[in-house]
Structure formats: C-alpha cells, structure tokens
Design a protein around this motif. Structure first.
Motif, PDB file in Angstrom:
ATOM      1  N   LYS A  11       0.695  -1.281   0.032  1.00 21.78           N
ATOM      2  CA  LYS A  11       0.009   0.043   0.031  1.00 21.78           C
ATOM      3  C   LYS A  11       0.767   1.276  -0.016  1.00 21.78           C
ATOM      4  O   LYS A  11       1.898   1.097  -0.277  1.00 21.78           O
ATOM      5  CB  LYS A  11      -1.045  -0.022   0.945  1.00 21.78           C
ATOM      6  N   HIS A  95      -8.496  -3.320  -6.390  1.00 15.35           N
ATOM      7  CA  HIS A  95      -8.369  -3.486  -5.020  1.00 15.35           C
ATOM      8  C   HIS A  95      -9.466  -2.860  -4.240  1.00 15.35           C
ATOM      9  O   HIS A  95      -9.890  -1.774  -4.839  1.00 15.35           O
ATOM     10  CB  HIS A  95      -7.012  -2.915  -4.451  1.00 15.35           C
ATOM     11  N   GLU A 167     -10.824 -10.834  -1.355  1.00 11.48           N
ATOM     12  CA  GLU A 167     -10.679 -10.094  -0.167  1.00 11.48           C
ATOM     13  C   GLU A 167     -11.740  -9.268   0.390  1.00 11.48           C
ATOM     14  O   GLU A 167     -12.397  -8.457  -0.181  1.00 11.48           O
ATOM     15  CB  GLU A 167      -9.775  -8.966  -0.678  1.00 11.48           C
ATOM     16  N   GLY A 173      -7.273  -5.064   6.636  1.00  6.77           N
ATOM     17  CA  GLY A 173      -6.834  -4.123   7.613  1.00  6.77           C
ATOM     18  C   GLY A 173      -7.633  -3.925   8.852  1.00  6.77           C
ATOM     19  O   GLY A 173      -7.329  -2.966   9.729  1.00  6.77           O
ATOM     20  N   SER A 212      -6.528  -9.306   6.542  1.00 11.57           N
ATOM     21  CA  SER A 212      -5.742  -9.800   7.684  1.00 11.57           C
ATOM     22  C   SER A 212      -5.377 -11.078   7.972  1.00 11.57           C
ATOM     23  O   SER A 212      -5.347 -11.524   9.004  1.00 11.57           O
ATOM     24  CB  SER A 212      -6.898  -9.474   9.004  1.00 11.57           C
ATOM     25  N   GLY A 233      -1.640  -7.427   3.053  1.00 11.19           N
ATOM     26  CA  GLY A 233      -1.195  -6.381   3.295  1.00 11.19           C
ATOM     27  C   GLY A 233      -0.206  -5.840   4.433  1.00 11.19           C
ATOM     28  O   GLY A 233       0.954  -6.100   4.306  1.00 11.19           O
ATOM     29  N   GLY A 234      -0.869  -5.561   5.598  1.00 15.68           N
ATOM     30  CA  GLY A 234       0.066  -5.353   7.011  1.00 15.68           C
ATOM     31  C   GLY A 234       1.157  -6.145   7.016  1.00 15.68           C
ATOM     32  O   GLY A 234       2.379  -5.664   7.453  1.00 15.68           O
TER      33      GLY A 234
HETATM   34  C1  PEP Z   1      -4.764  -5.831   1.274  1.00 15.09           C
HETATM   35  O1  PEP Z   1      -4.393  -4.858   1.284  1.00 15.09           O
HETATM   36  O2  PEP Z   1      -4.820  -6.382   0.206  1.00 15.09           O
HETATM   37  C2  PEP Z   1      -4.866  -6.812   2.597  1.00 15.09           C
HETATM   38  C3  PEP Z   1      -5.403  -7.930   2.435  1.00 15.09           C
HETATM   39  O3  PEP Z   1      -4.372  -5.918   3.682  1.00 15.09           O
HETATM   40  P1  PEP Z   1      -4.348  -6.725   5.150  1.00 15.09           P
HETATM   41  O4  PEP Z   1      -3.596  -7.982   4.958  1.00 15.09           O
HETATM   42  O5  PEP Z   1      -3.633  -5.684   5.944  1.00 15.09           O
HETATM   43  O6  PEP Z   1      -5.830  -6.921   5.787  1.00 15.09           O
END
Ligand code: PEP
Length: 250
Positions: A11, A95, A167, A173, A212, A233-234
C-alpha cells in the motif's frame, strides 16, 4: 496441481530506506527457487529501485494499480508499458481501496485488466463483498458481478491465466480475518462460477485469500482446498511475518 502464490501489498507505506531493507531481508531468505511464487508490490515510486534488488532472485515484482490508458495526457497515471519497462510482471487490479475510495467500478476494473494483459502483465484481480453486502445476503451476487465483468471483457482463459484474490472488504486491515471455512466457501463459489464456463480452466486458476492474513493464521487458511495462497497487506511490511506466510504457502 496449482502452485501456491503469495503477494505482499505494501500500500502507501515505506521510505526508500525501509523499502530497501525489507527487500534485502526477503531476497536473502526466499532464495532463488522458492516453492511458492513470491511477489512484492511496493508503491510506484519504489518500483525501479526494488526491481534492481530483486533481479535474479526468487522474488517477483508487481504494482498496486495501473491506468486503463496506454499513453498520453493522463496526469498522474502510470501505464502497463511503463510498469513492464521497470521490471514488473504482475499488477493488482480492483483492490477494494481503489473500488471504494477512488470510485473504480467493474467497467474500469475490466478495462485495466485488459490493458494489463495487453502489456504482458499478469493481473491479480481483487474481488470481495462489504459487511453490509454479506449481512444482507448479497455476497454471492456481488462476487459474481465482479467476476462476470472481467470474464466478459477478457474471456475465461485470460481470467484463468491471471490470479484472483478474494478479499472480503470487512477483513482488510481490520484484524477480522475470515474463518478458513468462510473463505473456502467463497473460493469454491468463485471456482464454480468459472467452471460453469470452462471446467478445466477453472481447475488451474489460483485464488488467493486476503484480509488480515498473518503469520499465525496463514497455514490454516492455505490448508483449504480452494485457497492457493494469499494477498497480504499489513503483514507484508514485516520481513519475518511475510517470510513465515511464504513458508506456509510452500
Ligand atoms: C490488502 O491490502 O490487500 C490486505 C489484504 O490487507 P491486510 O492484510 O492488511 O488486511
């Protein structure tokens, strides 16, 4: 047998220094021949520098978005040809942050998908429902609409040669991961939707889970029959966590 796939979506995070340190840690641990595909998707500004660091390693490069246009007067946009030129092989498309914060609809997502393919990039197509859509019983209709838009724009073989990421918007997130059973149910739905058009192609398409996912839950998620890895993501911003997730996919 589908080869597992893990992509890190950074990101809008990271300085030049932190990006270099993270990539160096990944490249030295992943090695040159990992047993799952490992992709990192830094912000546009870091792509060229990261491309030099991952060259010859088992880590591939992706972007987080691209323009639907080829070239010209589109201030602020980045084309597929530009991404390919700096060393990207993949690009995230649709996304949920692009869909919800920047108003990208299915028509624009499909145009970007077709543009990415034309430039030789492999799209990582994101689909997913909001909490409200899930709770109102509209989940399958939403996912079907998102998949069908790309199916009719690009065709079933193109969709299956790309990567799909399920997702759920409520899990991104938030720390609220879908349970492995909830995720598996939607992954099977997506595969079934594609199988209705071409059963053999649907068997080969890789469907990632994102939302997550972390070092503690990745192995259970990836153990589901229709989950072929993750879009992270994170947890992709911490080398140790991301490497643990990659190991779970291997
Ligand atoms: C993403 O940004 O595609 C994502 C899955 O973020 P996170 O893993 O932080 O939930």
């Amino acid at each position: 047998m589908r080869r597992n796939f893990v992509a890190g979506n950074w990101k809008m995070n990271g300085s030049l220094e932190s990006a270099n340190a993270l990539v160096q840690a990944l490249v030295s641990s992943v090695g040159s021949n990992p047993s799952a595909d490992v992709i990192i998707c830094p912000p546009f500004i870091h792509l060229q520098g990261v491309a030099a660091l991952v060259k010859g390693s088992g880590v591939s490069l992706g972007a987080q978005d691209l323009s639907d246009q080829e070239a010209g007067a589109f201030t602020g946009e980045v084309s597929g040809a530009m991404l390919k030129d700096v060393g990207c092989d993949y690009v995230i498309i649709g996304h949920s942050e692009r869909r919800t914060l920047y108003g990208e609809d299915d028509a624009l997502v499909s145009k970007k998908f077709v543009h990415a393919l034309a430039e030789g990039l492999t799209p990582i197509l994101c689909v997913g429902e909001s909490l409200e859509e899930r709770e109102s019983g509209a989940m399958e209709a939403v996912i079907a609409r998102q998949i069908d838009a790309v199916l009719s724009a690009a065709g079933v073989q193109a969709l299956c040669d790309s990567v799909i990421a399920y997702e759920p918007v409520w899990a991104i997130g938030t720390g609220m991961t879908a349970t492995p059973e909830q995720a598996q149910e939607v992954h099977a739905f997506i595969r079934g939707r594609i199988a209705a058009v071409d059963a053999a192609a649907a068997e080969g398409v890789r469907i990632l889970y994102g939302g997550s996912a972390n070092a503690a839950n990745a192995a259970t998620l990836f153990g589901q029959p229709d989950i072929d890895g993750g879009l992270i993501g994170g947890a992709s911003l911490k080398a140790e966590d991301f490497l643990t997730i990659c190991a779970a996919a291997a």
